[in-house]
Design a protein around this motif. Structure first.
Motif, PDB file in Angstrom:
ATOM      1  N   ALA A   1       0.828  -1.204   0.000  1.00  0.00           N
ATOM      2  CA  ALA A   1       0.000   0.000   0.000  1.00  0.00           C
ATOM      3  C   ALA A   1       0.861   1.252   0.000  1.00  0.00           C
ATOM      4  O   ALA A   1       0.526   2.249  -0.637  1.00  0.00           O
ATOM      5  N   ALA A   2       1.984   1.202   0.719  1.00  0.00           N
ATOM      6  CA  ALA A   2       2.873   2.357   0.771  1.00  0.00           C
ATOM      7  C   ALA A   2       3.550   2.591  -0.579  1.00  0.00           C
ATOM      8  O   ALA A   2       3.862   3.727  -0.932  1.00  0.00           O
ATOM      9  N   ALA A   3       3.774   1.523  -1.340  1.00  0.00           N
ATOM     10  CA  ALA A   3       4.428   1.657  -2.641  1.00  0.00           C
ATOM     11  C   ALA A   3       3.484   2.284  -3.667  1.00  0.00           C
ATOM     12  O   ALA A   3       3.943   2.936  -4.601  1.00  0.00           O
ATOM     13  N   GLN A   4       2.179   2.099  -3.512  1.00  0.00           N
ATOM     14  CA  GLN A   4       1.211   2.660  -4.441  1.00  0.00           C
ATOM     15  C   GLN A   4       0.854   4.086  -4.001  1.00  0.00           C
ATOM     16  O   GLN A   4       0.761   4.366  -2.812  1.00  0.00           O
ATOM     17  N   PRO A   5       0.639   4.985  -4.947  1.00  0.00           N
ATOM     18  CA  PRO A   5       0.233   6.341  -4.555  1.00  0.00           C
ATOM     19  C   PRO A   5      -1.172   6.320  -3.950  1.00  0.00           C
ATOM     20  O   PRO A   5      -1.998   5.479  -4.303  1.00  0.00           O
ATOM     21  N   LEU A   6      -1.417   7.249  -3.032  1.00  0.00           N
ATOM     22  CA  LEU A   6      -2.733   7.327  -2.399  1.00  0.00           C
ATOM     23  C   LEU A   6      -3.748   7.863  -3.397  1.00  0.00           C
ATOM     24  O   LEU A   6      -3.436   8.742  -4.204  1.00  0.00           O
ATOM     25  N   PRO A   7      -4.978   7.341  -3.379  1.00  0.00           N
ATOM     26  CA  PRO A   7      -6.002   7.793  -4.329  1.00  0.00           C
ATOM     27  C   PRO A   7      -6.331   9.274  -4.139  1.00  0.00           C
ATOM     28  O   PRO A   7      -6.325   9.782  -3.027  1.00  0.00           O
ATOM     29  N   LEU A   8      -6.620   9.950  -5.250  1.00  0.00           N
ATOM     30  CA  LEU A   8      -7.005  11.358  -5.213  1.00  0.00           C
ATOM     31  C   LEU A   8      -8.456  11.549  -5.645  1.00  0.00           C
ATOM     32  O   LEU A   8      -8.938  12.679  -5.710  1.00  0.00           O
ATOM     33  N   LYS A   9      -9.138  10.436  -5.963  1.00  0.00           N
ATOM     34  CA  LYS A   9     -10.537  10.517  -6.377  1.00  0.00           C
ATOM     35  C   LYS A   9     -11.289   9.320  -5.818  1.00  0.00           C
ATOM     36  O   LYS A   9     -10.797   8.188  -5.856  1.00  0.00           O
ATOM     37  N   TYR A  10     -12.479   9.601  -5.306  1.00  0.00           N
ATOM     38  CA  TYR A  10     -13.344   8.564  -4.757  1.00  0.00           C
ATOM     39  C   TYR A  10     -14.740   8.751  -5.334  1.00  0.00           C
ATOM     40  O   TYR A  10     -15.113   9.848  -5.758  1.00  0.00           O
ATOM     41  N   LYS A  11     -15.505   7.688  -5.325  1.00  0.00           N
ATOM     42  CA  LYS A  11     -16.905   7.731  -5.743  1.00  0.00           C
ATOM     43  C   LYS A  11     -17.764   7.524  -4.503  1.00  0.00           C
ATOM     44  O   LYS A  11     -17.370   6.830  -3.565  1.00  0.00           O
ATOM     45  N   ALA A  12     -18.930   8.143  -4.510  1.00  0.00           N
ATOM     46  CA  ALA A  12     -19.954   7.934  -3.492  1.00  0.00           C
ATOM     47  C   ALA A  12     -21.267   7.771  -4.243  1.00  0.00           C
ATOM     48  O   ALA A  12     -21.323   8.023  -5.445  1.00  0.00           O
ATOM     49  N   VAL A  13     -22.309   7.358  -3.545  1.00  0.00           N
ATOM     50  CA  VAL A  13     -23.596   7.192  -4.209  1.00  0.00           C
ATOM     51  C   VAL A  13     -24.062   8.571  -4.690  1.00  0.00           C
ATOM     52  O   VAL A  13     -24.307   9.476  -3.896  1.00  0.00           O
TER      53      VAL A  13
ATOM     54  N   GLU B   1     -13.069  14.271  -4.650  1.00  0.00           N
ATOM     55  CA  GLU B   1     -11.727  14.255  -5.226  1.00  0.00           C
ATOM     56  C   GLU B   1     -10.937  15.495  -4.835  1.00  0.00           C
ATOM     57  O   GLU B   1     -11.496  16.510  -4.431  1.00  0.00           O
ATOM     58  N   LYS B   2      -9.610  15.369  -4.994  1.00  0.00           N
ATOM     59  CA  LYS B   2      -8.714  16.479  -4.678  1.00  0.00           C
ATOM     60  C   LYS B   2      -8.549  17.333  -5.923  1.00  0.00           C
ATOM     61  O   LYS B   2      -8.097  16.864  -6.959  1.00  0.00           O
ATOM     62  N   VAL B   3      -8.927  18.630  -5.807  1.00  0.00           N
ATOM     63  CA  VAL B   3      -8.858  19.569  -6.914  1.00  0.00           C
ATOM     64  C   VAL B   3      -8.176  20.838  -6.402  1.00  0.00           C
ATOM     65  O   VAL B   3      -8.646  21.448  -5.439  1.00  0.00           O
ATOM     66  N   ASP B   4      -7.080  21.221  -7.040  1.00  0.00           N
ATOM     67  CA  ASP B   4      -6.342  22.439  -6.678  1.00  0.00           C
ATOM     68  C   ASP B   4      -6.016  22.497  -5.183  1.00  0.00           C
ATOM     69  O   ASP B   4      -6.189  23.531  -4.534  1.00  0.00           O
ATOM     70  N   GLY B   5      -5.592  21.382  -4.625  1.00  0.00           N
ATOM     71  CA  GLY B   5      -5.168  21.344  -3.220  1.00  0.00           C
ATOM     72  C   GLY B   5      -6.288  21.221  -2.208  1.00  0.00           C
ATOM     73  O   GLY B   5      -6.027  21.171  -1.015  1.00  0.00           O
ATOM     74  N   GLU B   6      -7.538  21.195  -2.651  1.00  0.00           N
ATOM     75  CA  GLU B   6      -8.672  21.034  -1.740  1.00  0.00           C
ATOM     76  C   GLU B   6      -9.433  19.764  -2.097  1.00  0.00           C
ATOM     77  O   GLU B   6      -9.453  19.349  -3.250  1.00  0.00           O
ATOM     78  N   TRP B   7     -10.066  19.176  -1.095  1.00  0.00           N
ATOM     79  CA  TRP B   7     -10.929  18.028  -1.355  1.00  0.00           C
ATOM     80  C   TRP B   7     -12.327  18.564  -1.633  1.00  0.00           C
ATOM     81  O   TRP B   7     -12.865  19.350  -0.861  1.00  0.00           O
ATOM     82  N   VAL B   8     -12.909  18.134  -2.756  1.00  0.00           N
ATOM     83  CA  VAL B   8     -14.220  18.629  -3.175  1.00  0.00           C
ATOM     84  C   VAL B   8     -15.198  17.467  -3.218  1.00  0.00           C
ATOM     85  O   VAL B   8     -14.975  16.472  -3.919  1.00  0.00           O
TER      86      VAL B   8
END
Length: 163
Positions: A72-84, A89-96
């Motif tokens: 898990a440490a070798a893989q980059p952390l996700p920057l986008k998630y889905k919800a219902v 997702e992370k956009v311009d340094g903020e989570w939106v």
């Protein structure tokens, strides 16, 4: 008869001098231990916000857990998630968090190998979630409330390569 006694009858016996030293030392020790006992409950560290992982008793499981953590440490952390009905997702340094009828912007507080913690300054609410997806939990900025489940997120599957 007015002679003074030279045998030291007016002095304290040596045994009492030693006992006085022992009693003074014992009293100091009792005071020190009592002080430590009184301070001990306050000296404990406050509980961390993130739940600590419990130790694994099975050594094979511990090895596989360590290997999974290394992967898990070798893989980059996700920057986008889905919800219902929404994305997170992370956009311009903020989570939106964006759905059809709302958009909420969060400031990232911390991001470790295990969890991401963000803050919504408008609602004064913290949110946290496991980096690989799961329950998003929220908590008021006053830090007095318990974490409450809010919604589920997951990492979207990558699109298959175009042929």
């Amino acid at each position: 008869m007015d002679e003074e006694r030279k045998d030291g009858a007016g002095e304290r016996p040596k045994m009492f001098s030693n006992m006085t030293a022992w009693l003074g030392g014992l009293t100091g020790l009792i005071v020190a231990v009592t002080g430590l006992i009184a301070v001990w409950p306050h000296a404990k560290q406050a509980e961390p916000v993130e739940d600590a992982a419990k130790p694994v008793e099975n050594s094979d499981a511990a090895v596989s857990t360590d290997a999974a953590a290394a992967d898990a440490a070798a893989q980059p952390l996700p920057l986008k998630y889905k919800a219902v009905g929404a994305t997170f997702e992370k956009v311009d340094g903020e989570w939106v968090y964006a759905s059809a009828n709302e958009e909420t912007r969060y400031t990232e507080v911390s991001r470790t190998d295990g969890n991401t913690v963000v803050f919504d300054p408008k609602r004064e609410v913290y949110a946290r979630w496991p980096n690989q997806g799961g329950k998003v939990e929220e908590k008021g900025a006053d830090n007095q409330a318990e974490w409450e489940d809010s919604f589920d997120i997951w990492v979207p599957k990558p699109a298959p390569p175009a042929e």
